[in-house]
Design an enzyme around this catalytic site. Sequence first.
Site, short mmCIF file in Angstrom:
data_model
loop_
_atom_site.label_atom_id
_atom_site.label_comp_id
_atom_site.label_asym_id
_atom_site.label_seq_id
_atom_site.Cartn_x
_atom_site.Cartn_y
_atom_site.Cartn_z
N SER A 1 0.85 -1.19 0.00
CA SER A 1 0.00 0.00 0.00
C SER A 1 0.88 1.24 0.00
CB SER A 1 -0.90 0.02 1.24
OG SER A 1 -1.61 1.25 1.32
N TYR B 1 -2.00 -0.15 10.20
CA TYR B 1 -2.06 -0.60 8.80
C TYR B 1 -0.79 -0.22 8.06
CZ TYR B 1 -3.79 -1.25 4.04
OH TYR B 1 -3.94 -1.65 2.73
#
Length: 272
Positions: free
Chosen positions: A134, A147
């Site tokens: 990501s 995250y």
Amino acid sequence: MKTDTSSKVVLITGGSSGIGKSVGEFLKSKNFIVYGTSRNPGKIVNFPFSLVALDVTRKETITSAISEIIKKEGRIDVLINNAGIGITGPIEETPEEEIKKAFDTNYFGPLNVIKAVLPHMRKQGEGLVINITSIAGYMGLPYRGIYSATKGALELTTEAFRMELKDFNIKMTNVAPGDFATNIAAGRYHAPVLETSPYKKAYSNTLDLMNQHVASGKDPQVMANAIYKIIHTKDPRGHYKVGEPLQKFSIALKRILPDKVYEKMLLKHYKL
């Protein structure tokens, strides 16, 4: 890698929805032999490509799924580590069990799938591993710190893996997407917005902003195209970014801006 795509066997973890499904459908249309994974494939009907049972947090299912594919096809040419979960919340208020679950799914899960696939790739003399990370993994984002940490860990581990695998003709790369219009927000763990929390206002506003970004994100087909190109690249780079120009540019800015300036830029972006 073999040039005849019809003979390439691709395994996509988390292939039953979102980016994984889009990538699988596209590769199937290009004559790849595609296997996706789902924790409960028996509940999914009329799916466009084969699904095998696999839960990245359970090693026995990883072993079983890979053995099933090897038994049927004799090889796995491309592994796409796509399975993952989102997690948001003030780090101080995020339960430890949810933090561990995020790392089990987003980091240890892909790592264990890689470990299970590598002996087969080494035996066949070639292979490609694509880890879906990501853009959030390049920076510590407010209320997405856990995250960011899980994806950042996978990014760095891939860098080390690339050097360790250089003698075996096994390539590994990261593909870091920005915001895409998928169902990730629905499956994301949200630490509750507590009425008594000192983070209540800031977290609530940031949460709304994050959900808006996902809802207005790019079509997952963009990721499918990017991955298709990478598979056909003789010597892939270590890192690829796929997303809005501003999201990709934010990574470049982090390299050149002083820490405090970059931090202020993020604070302004998230209206904090």
